[in-house]
Design a protein around this motif. Structure first.
Motif, PDB file in Angstrom:
ATOM      1  N   THR A  17      40.726 139.941 -22.299  1.00 58.92           N
ATOM      2  CA  THR A  17      41.128 138.541 -22.313  1.00 58.92           C
ATOM      3  C   THR A  17      40.809 137.946 -23.677  1.00 58.92           C
ATOM      4  OG1 THR A  17      40.808 138.264 -19.952  1.00 58.92           O
ATOM      5  CG2 THR A  17      40.726 136.268 -21.282  1.00 58.92           C
ATOM      6  N   GLU A  18      41.731 137.179 -24.186  1.00 54.17           N
ATOM      7  CA  GLU A  18      41.545 136.484 -25.454  1.00 54.17           C
ATOM      8  C   GLU A  18      41.722 134.988 -25.239  1.00 54.17           C
ATOM      9  OE1 GLU A  18      44.343 138.125 -28.200  1.00 54.17           O
ATOM     10  OE2 GLU A  18      43.198 139.983 -28.427  1.00 54.17           O
ATOM     11  N   GLU A  19      40.930 134.224 -25.979  1.00 59.95           N
ATOM     12  CA  GLU A  19      41.065 132.771 -25.935  1.00 59.95           C
ATOM     13  C   GLU A  19      41.848 132.312 -27.153  1.00 59.95           C
ATOM     14  OE1 GLU A  19      38.366 128.696 -25.862  1.00 59.95           O
ATOM     15  OE2 GLU A  19      37.393 130.627 -25.567  1.00 59.95           O
ATOM     16  N   GLY A  20      42.697 131.357 -26.933  1.00 63.23           N
ATOM     17  CA  GLY A  20      43.479 130.790 -28.021  1.00 63.23           C
ATOM     18  C   GLY A  20      43.939 129.403 -27.632  1.00 63.23           C
ATOM     19  N   THR A  21      45.027 128.976 -28.236  1.00 63.59           N
ATOM     20  CA  THR A  21      45.619 127.693 -27.861  1.00 63.59           C
ATOM     21  C   THR A  21      47.095 127.906 -27.575  1.00 63.59           C
ATOM     22  OG1 THR A  21      46.081 127.122 -30.162  1.00 63.59           O
ATOM     23  CG2 THR A  21      44.008 126.311 -29.217  1.00 63.59           C
ATOM     24  N   HIS A  22      47.617 127.057 -26.723  1.00 62.86           N
ATOM     25  CA  HIS A  22      49.030 127.093 -26.370  1.00 62.86           C
ATOM     26  C   HIS A  22      49.471 125.636 -26.260  1.00 62.86           C
ATOM     27  CE1 HIS A  22      52.701 128.734 -24.708  1.00 62.86           C
ATOM     28  NE2 HIS A  22      52.616 127.908 -23.684  1.00 62.86           N
ATOM     29  N   PHE A  23      50.333 125.201 -27.161  1.00 67.02           N
ATOM     30  CA  PHE A  23      50.761 123.811 -27.211  1.00 67.02           C
ATOM     31  C   PHE A  23      49.562 122.867 -27.254  1.00 67.02           C
ATOM     32  CE2 PHE A  23      54.459 125.863 -25.153  1.00 67.02           C
ATOM     33  CZ  PHE A  23      55.407 125.549 -26.104  1.00 67.02           C
ATOM     34  N   GLY A  24      48.541 123.244 -28.019  1.00 68.36           N
ATOM     35  CA  GLY A  24      47.357 122.416 -28.192  1.00 68.36           C
ATOM     36  C   GLY A  24      46.344 122.491 -27.066  1.00 68.36           C
ATOM     37  N   GLY A  32      48.428 139.410 -24.713  1.00 70.43           N
ATOM     38  CA  GLY A  32      49.469 138.501 -25.157  1.00 70.43           C
ATOM     39  C   GLY A  32      50.175 137.722 -24.068  1.00 70.43           C
ATOM     40  N   LYS A  33      49.827 137.954 -22.813  1.00 68.68           N
ATOM     41  CA  LYS A  33      50.470 137.235 -21.713  1.00 68.68           C
ATOM     42  C   LYS A  33      49.502 136.195 -21.164  1.00 68.68           C
ATOM     43  CE  LYS A  33      53.584 140.831 -20.141  1.00 68.68           C
ATOM     44  NZ  LYS A  33      54.035 141.567 -18.953  1.00 68.68           N
ATOM     45  N   GLY A  34      49.883 134.920 -21.291  1.00 68.43           N
ATOM     46  CA  GLY A  34      49.038 133.834 -20.828  1.00 68.43           C
ATOM     47  C   GLY A  34      48.896 133.817 -19.320  1.00 68.43           C
ATOM     48  N   PHE A  35      47.661 133.529 -18.870  1.00 68.34           N
ATOM     49  CA  PHE A  35      47.455 133.430 -17.430  1.00 68.34           C
ATOM     50  C   PHE A  35      46.716 132.165 -17.022  1.00 68.34           C
ATOM     51  CE2 PHE A  35      43.822 135.868 -18.963  1.00 68.34           C
ATOM     52  CZ  PHE A  35      42.744 135.323 -18.285  1.00 68.34           C
ATOM     53  N   ALA A  36      46.067 131.483 -17.959  1.00 65.27           N
ATOM     54  CA  ALA A  36      45.363 130.241 -17.629  1.00 65.27           C
ATOM     55  C   ALA A  36      45.282 129.359 -18.869  1.00 65.27           C
ATOM     56  CB  ALA A  36      43.951 130.536 -17.115  1.00 65.27           C
ATOM     57  N   LEU A  90      40.672 132.127  -8.444  1.00 65.44           N
ATOM     58  CA  LEU A  90      41.999 131.772  -8.951  1.00 65.44           C
ATOM     59  C   LEU A  90      42.264 132.384 -10.324  1.00 65.44           C
ATOM     60  CD1 LEU A  90      42.137 128.028  -7.862  1.00 65.44           C
ATOM     61  CD2 LEU A  90      43.539 129.905  -6.954  1.00 65.44           C
ATOM     62  N   VAL A  91      41.264 132.352 -11.195  1.00 70.68           N
ATOM     63  CA  VAL A  91      41.420 132.930 -12.536  1.00 70.68           C
ATOM     64  C   VAL A  91      41.660 134.431 -12.431  1.00 70.68           C
ATOM     65  CG1 VAL A  91      40.175 133.446 -14.683  1.00 70.68           C
ATOM     66  CG2 VAL A  91      40.146 131.131 -13.749  1.00 70.68           C
ATOM     67  N   ARG A  92      40.916 135.080 -11.565  1.00 72.44           N
ATOM     68  CA  ARG A  92      41.078 136.527 -11.369  1.00 72.44           C
ATOM     69  C   ARG A  92      42.481 136.844 -10.835  1.00 72.44           C
ATOM     70  NH1 ARG A  92      37.759 141.306 -10.574  1.00 72.44           N
ATOM     71  NH2 ARG A  92      36.202 140.184 -11.758  1.00 72.44           N
ATOM     72  N   ALA A  93      42.958 136.057  -9.880  1.00 70.11           N
ATOM     73  CA  ALA A  93      44.300 136.278  -9.339  1.00 70.11           C
ATOM     74  C   ALA A  93      45.362 136.089 -10.420  1.00 70.11           C
ATOM     75  CB  ALA A  93      44.556 135.331  -8.162  1.00 70.11           C
ATOM     76  N   ALA A  94      45.180 135.080 -11.260  1.00 67.01           N
ATOM     77  CA  ALA A  94      46.133 134.843 -12.350  1.00 67.01           C
ATOM     78  C   ALA A  94      46.093 135.994 -13.353  1.00 67.01           C
ATOM     79  CB  ALA A  94      45.826 133.511 -13.037  1.00 67.01           C
ATOM     80  N   TRP A  95      44.881 136.481 -13.659  1.00 65.06           N
ATOM     81  CA  TRP A  95      44.740 137.603 -14.593  1.00 65.06           C
ATOM     82  C   TRP A  95      45.462 138.829 -14.036  1.00 65.06           C
ATOM     83  CZ3 TRP A  95      42.934 142.537 -14.438  1.00 65.06           C
ATOM     84  CH2 TRP A  95      42.728 143.184 -15.665  1.00 65.06           C
ATOM     85  N   TYR A  96      45.214 139.143 -12.750  1.00 59.52           N
ATOM     86  CA  TYR A  96      45.858 140.303 -12.135  1.00 59.52           C
ATOM     87  C   TYR A  96      47.382 140.201 -12.201  1.00 59.52           C
ATOM     88  CZ  TYR A  96      42.043 143.007 -10.063  1.00 59.52           C
ATOM     89  OH  TYR A  96      40.961 143.830  -9.876  1.00 59.52           O
ATOM     90  N   ARG A  97      47.886 138.999 -12.051  1.00 63.63           N
ATOM     91  CA  ARG A  97      49.345 138.820 -12.065  1.00 63.63           C
ATOM     92  C   ARG A  97      49.933 139.123 -13.435  1.00 63.63           C
ATOM     93  NH1 ARG A  97      53.376 134.346 -12.151  1.00 63.63           N
ATOM     94  NH2 ARG A  97      55.154 135.227 -11.061  1.00 63.63           N
ATOM     95  N   ARG A  98      49.208 138.818 -14.488  1.00 63.49           N
ATOM     96  CA  ARG A  98      49.750 138.958 -15.844  1.00 63.49           C
ATOM     97  C   ARG A  98      49.298 140.229 -16.566  1.00 63.49           C
ATOM     98  NH1 ARG A  98      53.885 136.151 -17.296  1.00 63.49           N
ATOM     99  NH2 ARG A  98      53.050 135.670 -19.325  1.00 63.49           N
TER     100      ARG A  98
END
Length: 177
Positions: A17-24, A32-36, A90-98
């Motif tokens: 997992t990497e942290e960054g920004t998306h539209f601020g 490279g696939k956003g999940f949260a 919820l974060v884990r479920a989103a991660w698994y999806r992406r």
């Protein structure tokens, strides 16, 4: 009530997992696939399957569907309305999806405590073991490449686990970075 710091800890405790920004917004991605992400007004946006989104909306009535170009892609829930345990789930479920299938399968195996080359001491406890396996650290040699702060940042790894790991490393002539 949860905070961005808790979201950050839950997300960054998952492999690659990497942290960054998306539209601020503060955003988290896996390969490279956003999940949260977190909106400026404090709402967490999670990319979830339809079933997971329905369950999240049922549990959090202040939430709403997240839709992109007419297609539902997840949920948006005020961060303050989600408790820590629910947020982690919820974060884990989103991660698994992406996440890519192989990476998700590796985390699922780690969650089940099945890593063939693992040599972590059992005294660290199951949550710490799952966290380390999930972070791609199944061996003490790999753990030695991390700092105490990096280990403590993993959800499930506490001071006791770090102390036990440090003792096991010393027995092998190794230490934390």
């Amino acid at each position: 009530m949860t905070t961005v710091a808790q979201l950050r800890k839950a997300a960054l405790g998952l492999p690659e997992t990497e942290e960054g920004t998306h539209f601020g917004m503060v955003a988290f991605s896996v390969r490279g696939k956003g999940f949260a992400s977190v909106t400026g007004d404090g709402r967490v946006q999670l990319q979830l399957s339809d079933d997971d989104a329905e369950a999240a909306l049922a549990a959090h009535p202040t939430g709403e569907r997240l839709v992109r170009m007419g297609t539902p892609i997840g949920v948006r829930v005020p961060l303050a309305d989600v408790d820590g345990q629910a947020l982690n789930s919820l974060v884990r479920a989103a991660w698994y999806r992406r996440a890519p299938k192989r990476l998700a399968a590796a985390l699922a195996a780690a969650d089940a405590g099945t890593a063939p080359d693992a040599d972590l001491p059992p005294g660290i406890g199951k949550p710490a073991t799952r966290a380390l396996l999930g972070a791609g650290l199944p061996t003490l040699e790999q753990v030695a490449g991390r700092t105490e702060a990096e280990l403590l940042a993993l959800h499930g790894v506490g001071p006791k686990a770090v102390r036990i790991l440090a003792e096991a490393l010393r027995e092998r002539g190794l230490s934390l970075r």
